[in-house]
Design a protein around this motif. Structure first.
Motif, PDB file in Angstrom:
ATOM      1  N   GLU A  69      39.849  22.842  28.314  1.00 39.96           N
ATOM      2  CA  GLU A  69      40.176  23.189  29.694  1.00 39.96           C
ATOM      3  C   GLU A  69      41.469  24.007  29.780  1.00 39.96           C
ATOM      4  O   GLU A  69      41.554  24.974  30.537  1.00 39.96           O
ATOM      5  N   ALA A  72      40.739  27.512  28.477  1.00 43.51           N
ATOM      6  CA  ALA A  72      39.948  28.267  29.453  1.00 43.51           C
ATOM      7  C   ALA A  72      40.824  28.729  30.615  1.00 43.51           C
ATOM      8  O   ALA A  72      40.726  29.893  31.049  1.00 43.51           O
ATOM      9  N   ALA A  73      41.673  27.858  31.111  1.00 44.73           N
ATOM     10  CA  ALA A  73      42.553  28.230  32.218  1.00 44.73           C
ATOM     11  C   ALA A  73      43.513  29.345  31.803  1.00 44.73           C
ATOM     12  O   ALA A  73      43.748  30.297  32.562  1.00 44.73           O
ATOM     13  N   LEU A  75      43.058  31.598  29.380  1.00 40.91           N
ATOM     14  CA  LEU A  75      42.299  32.847  29.201  1.00 40.91           C
ATOM     15  C   LEU A  75      41.889  33.428  30.548  1.00 40.91           C
ATOM     16  O   LEU A  75      41.938  34.657  30.739  1.00 40.91           O
ATOM     17  N   ASN A  76      41.478  32.596  31.495  1.00 40.42           N
ATOM     18  CA  ASN A  76      41.119  33.088  32.823  1.00 40.42           C
ATOM     19  C   ASN A  76      42.319  33.740  33.506  1.00 40.42           C
ATOM     20  O   ASN A  76      42.196  34.791  34.136  1.00 40.42           O
ATOM     21  N   HIS A  77      43.476  33.112  33.376  1.00 39.13           N
ATOM     22  CA  HIS A  77      44.694  33.671  33.953  1.00 39.13           C
ATOM     23  C   HIS A  77      45.040  35.015  33.299  1.00 39.13           C
ATOM     24  O   HIS A  77      45.365  35.981  33.997  1.00 39.13           O
ATOM     25  N   ASP A  79      43.002  37.036  31.795  1.00 45.35           N
ATOM     26  CA  ASP A  79      41.984  38.005  32.191  1.00 45.35           C
ATOM     27  C   ASP A  79      42.275  38.538  33.587  1.00 45.35           C
ATOM     28  O   ASP A  79      42.191  39.746  33.835  1.00 45.35           O
ATOM     29  N   ALA A  80      42.630  37.652  34.519  1.00 46.05           N
ATOM     30  CA  ALA A  80      42.949  38.084  35.881  1.00 46.05           C
ATOM     31  C   ALA A  80      44.161  39.004  35.893  1.00 46.05           C
ATOM     32  O   ALA A  80      44.185  40.005  36.620  1.00 46.05           O
TER      33      ALA A  80
END
Length: 99
Positions: A69, A72-73, A75-77, A79-80
């Motif tokens: 988790e 993922a958080a 990598l999402n950050h 990516d954004a």
């Protein structure tokens, strides 16, 4: 000291409790409190981290999910941030559509 502990425990009706039992209990409590395993290992004076993992690894059953988790958080950050940096107009359109 161990003999004294057993005598006192028996005197108040507790089951046999040894110093090693208290050591395991203390380790379990600090692991449950999210103290890093490396710190627990050093505190217990294990010669290496593998010993601590072998003895207490079963207490870390949620750690793998937590790690996934967190990754993922992150990598999402990232990516954004990358999308915002490379395509600012697309971000403005997305923000307007969300409003």
């Amino acid at each position: 000291m161990g003999t004294q502990l057993r005598k006192r425990a028996a005197g108040i009706g507790l089951p046999k409790i040894g110093l090693h039992d208290l050591r395991h209990t203390a380790a379990s409590i600090v692991i449950a409190a999210s103290v890093p395993l490396a710190v627990v290992s050093k505190t217990l004076r294990h010669s290496n981290l593998a010993i601590t993992v072998d003895l207490y690894g079963h207490l870390l059953k949620d750690s793998a999910g937590d790690a996934v988790e967190a990754l993922a958080a992150t990598l999402n950050h990232a990516d954004a941030q990358w999308v915002q940096h490379t395509h600012p107009a697309a971000c403005d359109i997305a923000l307007q559509a969300a409003a």
